[in-house]
Motif scaffolding. Structure first.
Motif, PDB file in Angstrom:
ATOM      1  N   ARG A 291       0.845  -1.199   0.000  1.00  0.00           N
ATOM      2  CA  ARG A 291       0.000   0.000   0.000  1.00  0.00           C
ATOM      3  C   ARG A 291       0.877   1.245   0.000  1.00  0.00           C
ATOM      4  O   ARG A 291       1.714   1.434   0.890  1.00  0.00           O
ATOM      5  N   MET A 292       0.672   2.129  -1.013  1.00  0.00           N
ATOM      6  CA  MET A 292       1.518   3.310  -1.190  1.00  0.00           C
ATOM      7  C   MET A 292       0.822   4.627  -0.833  1.00  0.00           C
ATOM      8  O   MET A 292       1.457   5.673  -0.771  1.00  0.00           O
ATOM      9  N   SER A 293      -0.499   4.628  -0.665  1.00  0.00           N
ATOM     10  CA  SER A 293      -1.274   5.803  -0.254  1.00  0.00           C
ATOM     11  C   SER A 293      -1.066   7.023  -1.145  1.00  0.00           C
ATOM     12  O   SER A 293      -0.597   8.075  -0.691  1.00  0.00           O
ATOM     13  N   PRO A 294      -1.409   6.924  -2.450  1.00  0.00           N
ATOM     14  CA  PRO A 294      -1.236   8.082  -3.341  1.00  0.00           C
ATOM     15  C   PRO A 294      -2.084   9.280  -2.940  1.00  0.00           C
ATOM     16  O   PRO A 294      -1.681  10.429  -3.154  1.00  0.00           O
ATOM     17  N   ALA A 295      -3.249   9.028  -2.345  1.00  0.00           N
ATOM     18  CA  ALA A 295      -4.095  10.144  -1.907  1.00  0.00           C
ATOM     19  C   ALA A 295      -3.390  10.968  -0.833  1.00  0.00           C
ATOM     20  O   ALA A 295      -3.450  12.208  -0.836  1.00  0.00           O
ATOM     21  N   LEU A 296      -2.709  10.280   0.084  1.00  0.00           N
ATOM     22  CA  LEU A 296      -1.981  11.001   1.129  1.00  0.00           C
ATOM     23  C   LEU A 296      -0.775  11.735   0.544  1.00  0.00           C
ATOM     24  O   LEU A 296      -0.450  12.858   0.971  1.00  0.00           O
ATOM     25  N   LEU A 297      -0.111  11.130  -0.448  1.00  0.00           N
ATOM     26  CA  LEU A 297       0.976  11.818  -1.153  1.00  0.00           C
ATOM     27  C   LEU A 297       0.468  13.117  -1.767  1.00  0.00           C
ATOM     28  O   LEU A 297       1.094  14.173  -1.636  1.00  0.00           O
ATOM     29  N   GLY A 298      -0.668  13.027  -2.464  1.00  0.00           N
ATOM     30  CA  GLY A 298      -1.235  14.205  -3.107  1.00  0.00           C
ATOM     31  C   GLY A 298      -1.650  15.262  -2.120  1.00  0.00           C
ATOM     32  O   GLY A 298      -1.390  16.462  -2.313  1.00  0.00           O
ATOM     33  N   GLN A 299      -2.299  14.846  -1.043  1.00  0.00           N
ATOM     34  CA  GLN A 299      -2.743  15.802  -0.026  1.00  0.00           C
ATOM     35  C   GLN A 299      -1.562  16.546   0.587  1.00  0.00           C
ATOM     36  O   GLN A 299      -1.585  17.777   0.735  1.00  0.00           O
ATOM     37  N   ARG A 300      -0.512  15.796   0.924  1.00  0.00           N
ATOM     38  CA  ARG A 300       0.649  16.425   1.563  1.00  0.00           C
ATOM     39  C   ARG A 300       1.417  17.313   0.591  1.00  0.00           C
ATOM     40  O   ARG A 300       1.921  18.373   0.982  1.00  0.00           O
ATOM     41  N   ALA A 301       1.508  16.893  -0.674  1.00  0.00           N
ATOM     42  CA  ALA A 301       2.174  17.725  -1.673  1.00  0.00           C
ATOM     43  C   ALA A 301       1.421  19.039  -1.843  1.00  0.00           C
ATOM     44  O   ALA A 301       2.024  20.118  -1.941  1.00  0.00           O
ATOM     45  N   ALA A 302       0.092  18.962  -1.891  1.00  0.00           N
ATOM     46  CA  ALA A 302      -0.724  20.172  -2.038  1.00  0.00           C
ATOM     47  C   ALA A 302      -0.569  21.082  -0.827  1.00  0.00           C
ATOM     48  O   ALA A 302      -0.462  22.311  -0.964  1.00  0.00           O
ATOM     49  N   ARG A 303      -0.568  20.503   0.362  1.00  0.00           N
ATOM     50  CA  ARG A 303      -0.412  21.320   1.572  1.00  0.00           C
ATOM     51  C   ARG A 303       0.946  22.026   1.600  1.00  0.00           C
ATOM     52  O   ARG A 303       1.035  23.199   1.994  1.00  0.00           O
ATOM     53  N   LEU A 304       1.981  21.307   1.191  1.00  0.00           N
ATOM     54  CA  LEU A 304       3.302  21.930   1.134  1.00  0.00           C
ATOM     55  C   LEU A 304       3.329  23.093   0.155  1.00  0.00           C
ATOM     56  O   LEU A 304       3.863  24.164   0.452  1.00  0.00           O
ATOM     57  N   LEU A 305       2.764  22.872  -1.036  1.00  0.00           N
ATOM     58  CA  LEU A 305       2.777  23.917  -2.057  1.00  0.00           C
ATOM     59  C   LEU A 305       1.949  25.121  -1.625  1.00  0.00           C
ATOM     60  O   LEU A 305       2.389  26.276  -1.767  1.00  0.00           O
ATOM     61  N   LEU A 306       0.770  24.879  -1.079  1.00  0.00           N
ATOM     62  CA  LEU A 306      -0.089  25.989  -0.650  1.00  0.00           C
ATOM     63  C   LEU A 306       0.555  26.765   0.492  1.00  0.00           C
ATOM     64  O   LEU A 306       0.436  28.001   0.560  1.00  0.00           O
TER      65      LEU A 306
END
Length: 338
Positions: A291-306
């Protein structure tokens, strides 16, 4: 030129790292961008020297913005891949919660397409998420000079990253393979341009070797159903009994090809993949996967960028996403699950 070999005066260059490590600049470049193409000992020496010298230890300086546009972008190698679509959906949800719109672009697994997409998008967005970027490290750093950039599922020095920590997931997979009694494993790897492909192979091969299991690599391959399907004949040239694939799509394609050739999974061979895609959960046999959790990757990447766009330093530990093994029918020689 494979990397930035002529930085501003006073900054450590790739040539400095190469000289101190006793290797060529191209070897240093490969160690960072394609870690499977250098030996583990050489890579460890290069990373140690780079840390000591402070190679790209400072964040890339981005040109000041003239005001926010209320829009960000994400560039992915393959929109059809569920891993990427799950990441896109998570980024969109996070962006929308901040009143920010999202532009999505596909690079078709091409570094040149990715750079072209970036250059065309940049005038219209405030920042960009590069998901599983196929571009060289130096090119990514150049991009980060023009707009705030966060890299997801890839490590690049000097740029904010969010990656999967494979330690637990791969350790559990290796342990499962040993418990099932396999002494040889074939690894069907992904694209030559994929940083994650090299990282997974290195971690898998080291983990298996530490348990006395021989690993055979078939590489490179397309990270698609068709890519896995195409590898069946190569596997049968020297069958090992257990197969691990770069992602679940390849695993499903491989099982389908083997079934057409008269081989049954898991009776005749075992298979495990990476990503824990939904299709693998309802396939026959159901697919064992990390399990790689792409949704969590995306959420955290977005939070970092914002947070970067708002000039806020996040107090969350967003850099790494944990992984874990989900055991299902495809890898089990016995009726009971681990």
């Amino acid at each position: 030129m494979t990397d930035n070999q002529h930085d501003d005066e006073g900054k450590v260059t790739i040539r400095d790292v190469a000289k101190a490590a006793g290797v060529s600049p191209s070897t240093v470049s490969r160690a960072f961008a394609r870690p499977d193409r250098v030996s583990a000992a050489t890579a460890k020496r290069i990373f140690s020297v780079a840390d000591q010298l402070g190679y790209h230890s400072d964040p890339v300086e981005t040109m000041p913005s003239r005001g926010l546009k209320g829009m960000i972008a994400i560039i992915v190698p393959d929109i059809a891949n569920q891993f990427m679509s799950d990441m896109i959906r998570a980024v969109q949800h996070e962006a929308a919660s901040h009143g920010v719109a999202l532009v999505v672009s596909e690079s078709r697994e091409s570094a040149s397409w990715e750079r072209t997409s970036f250059d065309r998008i940049v005038p219209y967005v405030d920042g960009v998420i590069l998901a599983s970027s196929r571009m060289p490290d130096a090119m990514i750093r150049k991009c980060a000079q023009t707009r705030p950039v966060v890299v997801a599922n890839r490590e690049v020095r000097g740029v904010d990253n969010v990656t999967c920590d494979l330690t637990q997931g791969i350790a559990q997979l290796v342990d499962h393979i040993v418990k099932q009694g396999y002494s040889r494993v074939t690894y069907l790897d992904g694209p030559a341009s994929s940083w994650s492909a090299g990282v997974r192979w290195n971690a898998m091969s080291r983990g298996l070797a530490s348990r006395g299991v021989t690993a055979r690599r078939i590489w490179p391959g397309s990270p698609t159903f068709e890519g896995g399907f195409a590898q069946a004949q190569k596997y049968l040239e020297d069958p090992t009994g257990m197969v691990v694939t770069h992602n679940d799509l390849m695993a499903l394609g491989f099982i389908a090809a083997m079934r057409r050739l008269g081989y049954d999974c898991p009776k005749d061979f075992g298979v495990a993949g990476f990503d824990n895609d939904a299709v693998g959960q309802i396939y026959s046999p159901t697919l064992t996967s990390v399990r790689m959790s792409p949704a969590l990757l995306g959420q955290r990447a977005a939070r970092l960028l914002l947070a970067k766009l708002q000039h806020v330093t996040s107090t969350e530990n967003l850099a790494h996403v944990a992984t874990s093994l989900v055991v299902r029918e495809s890898s089990c020689r016995v009726a009971s699950m681990d």
